[in-house]
Motif scaffolding. Sequence first.
Motif, short mmCIF file in Angstrom:
data_model
loop_
_atom_site.label_atom_id
_atom_site.label_comp_id
_atom_site.label_asym_id
_atom_site.label_seq_id
_atom_site.Cartn_x
_atom_site.Cartn_y
_atom_site.Cartn_z
N ALA A 116 -17.72 -82.82 -107.70
CA ALA A 116 -16.43 -82.53 -107.07
C ALA A 116 -15.79 -81.32 -107.75
O ALA A 116 -16.07 -81.02 -108.92
N ILE A 117 -14.94 -80.64 -107.01
CA ILE A 117 -14.23 -79.47 -107.52
C ILE A 117 -12.78 -79.84 -107.81
O ILE A 117 -12.09 -80.39 -106.95
N VAL A 118 -12.34 -79.58 -109.03
CA VAL A 118 -10.92 -79.73 -109.39
C VAL A 118 -10.33 -78.32 -109.41
O VAL A 118 -10.63 -77.52 -110.29
N HIS A 119 -9.52 -78.02 -108.40
CA HIS A 119 -8.96 -76.68 -108.25
C HIS A 119 -7.56 -76.66 -108.86
O HIS A 119 -6.62 -77.20 -108.29
N VAL A 120 -7.44 -76.06 -110.03
CA VAL A 120 -6.15 -75.99 -110.72
C VAL A 120 -5.32 -74.86 -110.13
O VAL A 120 -5.78 -73.71 -110.04
N VAL A 121 -4.11 -75.19 -109.72
CA VAL A 121 -3.22 -74.23 -109.08
C VAL A 121 -1.94 -74.12 -109.92
O VAL A 121 -1.31 -75.13 -110.24
N ARG A 122 -1.57 -72.92 -110.27
CA ARG A 122 -0.35 -72.72 -111.07
C ARG A 122 0.88 -72.95 -110.20
O ARG A 122 1.08 -72.28 -109.17
N CYS A 123 1.70 -73.91 -110.61
CA CYS A 123 2.90 -74.25 -109.86
C CYS A 123 4.14 -74.19 -110.76
O CYS A 123 5.03 -75.03 -110.68
N PHE A 124 4.16 -73.22 -111.64
CA PHE A 124 5.31 -73.01 -112.52
C PHE A 124 5.50 -71.52 -112.75
O PHE A 124 4.55 -70.73 -112.64
N GLU A 125 6.72 -71.15 -113.05
CA GLU A 125 7.04 -69.76 -113.36
C GLU A 125 7.28 -69.62 -114.86
O GLU A 125 7.94 -70.45 -115.48
N ASP A 126 6.73 -68.57 -115.44
CA ASP A 126 6.92 -68.29 -116.87
C ASP A 126 6.61 -66.82 -117.08
O ASP A 126 5.46 -66.39 -116.97
N ASP A 127 7.64 -66.05 -117.38
CA ASP A 127 7.46 -64.61 -117.56
C ASP A 127 6.56 -64.27 -118.73
O ASP A 127 6.03 -63.16 -118.83
N ASN A 128 6.37 -65.23 -119.64
CA ASN A 128 5.55 -64.97 -120.82
C ASN A 128 4.06 -65.17 -120.55
O ASN A 128 3.23 -64.85 -121.41
N ILE A 129 3.73 -65.74 -119.40
CA ILE A 129 2.33 -65.96 -119.05
C ILE A 129 2.01 -65.13 -117.81
O ILE A 129 2.54 -65.41 -116.73
N VAL A 130 1.19 -64.13 -117.96
CA VAL A 130 0.91 -63.22 -116.85
C VAL A 130 0.13 -63.92 -115.74
O VAL A 130 -0.63 -64.85 -115.99
N HIS A 131 0.37 -63.49 -114.52
CA HIS A 131 -0.40 -63.98 -113.37
C HIS A 131 -1.26 -62.83 -112.88
O HIS A 131 -0.77 -61.71 -112.69
N VAL A 132 -2.54 -63.11 -112.66
CA VAL A 132 -3.47 -62.06 -112.31
C VAL A 132 -3.10 -61.34 -111.01
O VAL A 132 -3.44 -60.18 -110.80
N GLU A 133 -2.35 -62.03 -110.11
CA GLU A 133 -1.93 -61.43 -108.85
C GLU A 133 -0.49 -60.92 -108.89
O GLU A 133 0.03 -60.44 -107.89
N GLY A 134 0.19 -61.09 -110.04
CA GLY A 134 1.53 -60.52 -110.20
C GLY A 134 2.68 -61.47 -109.95
O GLY A 134 3.78 -61.25 -110.45
N ASN A 135 2.46 -62.51 -109.14
CA ASN A 135 3.54 -63.47 -108.89
C ASN A 135 2.93 -64.82 -108.49
O ASN A 135 1.73 -64.93 -108.26
N ILE A 136 3.79 -65.85 -108.41
CA ILE A 136 3.32 -67.21 -108.12
C ILE A 136 3.32 -67.44 -106.61
O ILE A 136 4.36 -67.35 -105.97
N SER A 137 2.16 -67.76 -106.07
CA SER A 137 2.02 -68.07 -104.65
C SER A 137 0.82 -69.01 -104.49
O SER A 137 -0.31 -68.54 -104.32
N PRO A 138 1.06 -70.32 -104.57
CA PRO A 138 -0.05 -71.28 -104.56
C PRO A 138 -1.01 -71.13 -103.39
O PRO A 138 -2.24 -71.15 -103.59
N ARG A 139 -0.50 -71.00 -102.17
CA ARG A 139 -1.40 -70.91 -101.02
C ARG A 139 -2.28 -69.66 -101.11
O ARG A 139 -3.48 -69.73 -100.83
N ARG A 140 -1.69 -68.54 -101.49
CA ARG A 140 -2.48 -67.32 -101.64
C ARG A 140 -3.56 -67.51 -102.70
O ARG A 140 -4.73 -67.14 -102.51
#
Length: 369
Positions: free
Chosen positions: A99-123
């Motif tokens: 089975a696949i456990v797909h971890v999705v970031r669902c929190f905002e934190d300016d100290n932790i960079v997001h590879v796509e630049g912002n939080i968008s779970p569906r994207r």
Amino acid sequence: MSVNCGIVGLPNVGKSTLFSALTAAPAEAANYPFCTINPNSGIVNVPDPRLNKIAEFIPTQKIVPTIVEFVDIAGLVKGASKGEGLGNQFLGNIRQVGAIVHVVRCFEDDNIVHVEGNISPRRDIEIIELELAYADMESVVKRIDNLAKQLRSQDKKVVEKAKTSEDVLNRLKDILDKGMPARSLDMTEDEYQSIKDLNLITLKPQIYCCNVDEDSITSDNKFVKEVKDYAKLSGSDVIVICGKLESEISELESDEEKRQFLEAAGLKESGLDQLAHAAYHSLNLQTYFTAGDKEVKAWTYKRGSLAPQAAGVIHTDFERGFIRAEVYHCDDLFELGSEAKIKDAGKMRIEGKDYVVNDGDIMHFRFNV
């Protein structure tokens, strides 16, 4: 029967932190993409309070729970199937899990960079699923190309099997080309068996794991709601975990300390409990027990298995030489207190080869080889 789950997601969504917390294995976690280069794996016991309760009524030397293996795969990025980031070298690791456990970031934190630049779970979800679909497409196209020789065979059975494979492979190709997962295709059992050995990633059940901050652990934030809405489209399970809290729980030594911590956080169960339950549900698995003075042990089997198949989980000889099984449910033991009283109450049953095993059964097998 082994249970294993691959943990996937974009870089910096909390996969390695979660893996370390769940397994207490030394997975490296750092605030930069691709810190996980080789897949880490950890085996943990599946929490099941029934196991210890059985041992209270049937004194034993050893208690043996079932296990689940978690594999932490390096973060995938857009273009991974074509070699972007660390490329598709990790996709082969995912093919080996159940089975696949797909971890999705669902929190905002300016100290932790997001590879796509912002939080968008569906994207974020769609990026990963598109890359997995493209990786499966490559496997499907290769298999289609290899069918030509089989279709020219003089063996009618080989030709017939190849035709079955060709039809389902072409349908799979059409679906994957649209970025849709293989599990969205309706297949007969024969069709499924004809492509089973491809180990298609998007054919595996998927569990969405929302990694949230501490403020959102007991109530859904807008990001979690977005994931749950998306998961409804495929009927996938969703669990909500706070990686930071799970890390703190993993550092506690006793079960009592962990229980008190969970209560203080307003949680009924840990992330490991949630994941284990979701994995069993997604993989259609259940648990039966064997109990005696040497050990009380939990066994994992496929829902709907007949008694000989369940016995085969212990050893193939048990299935091959199955005669009968003595069966009662653990709830009967908890209510009546002993096997002797269960027998007196007429709840100890002798079941044959057609018996469908129930979750929570305690079984004693008789076999001859």
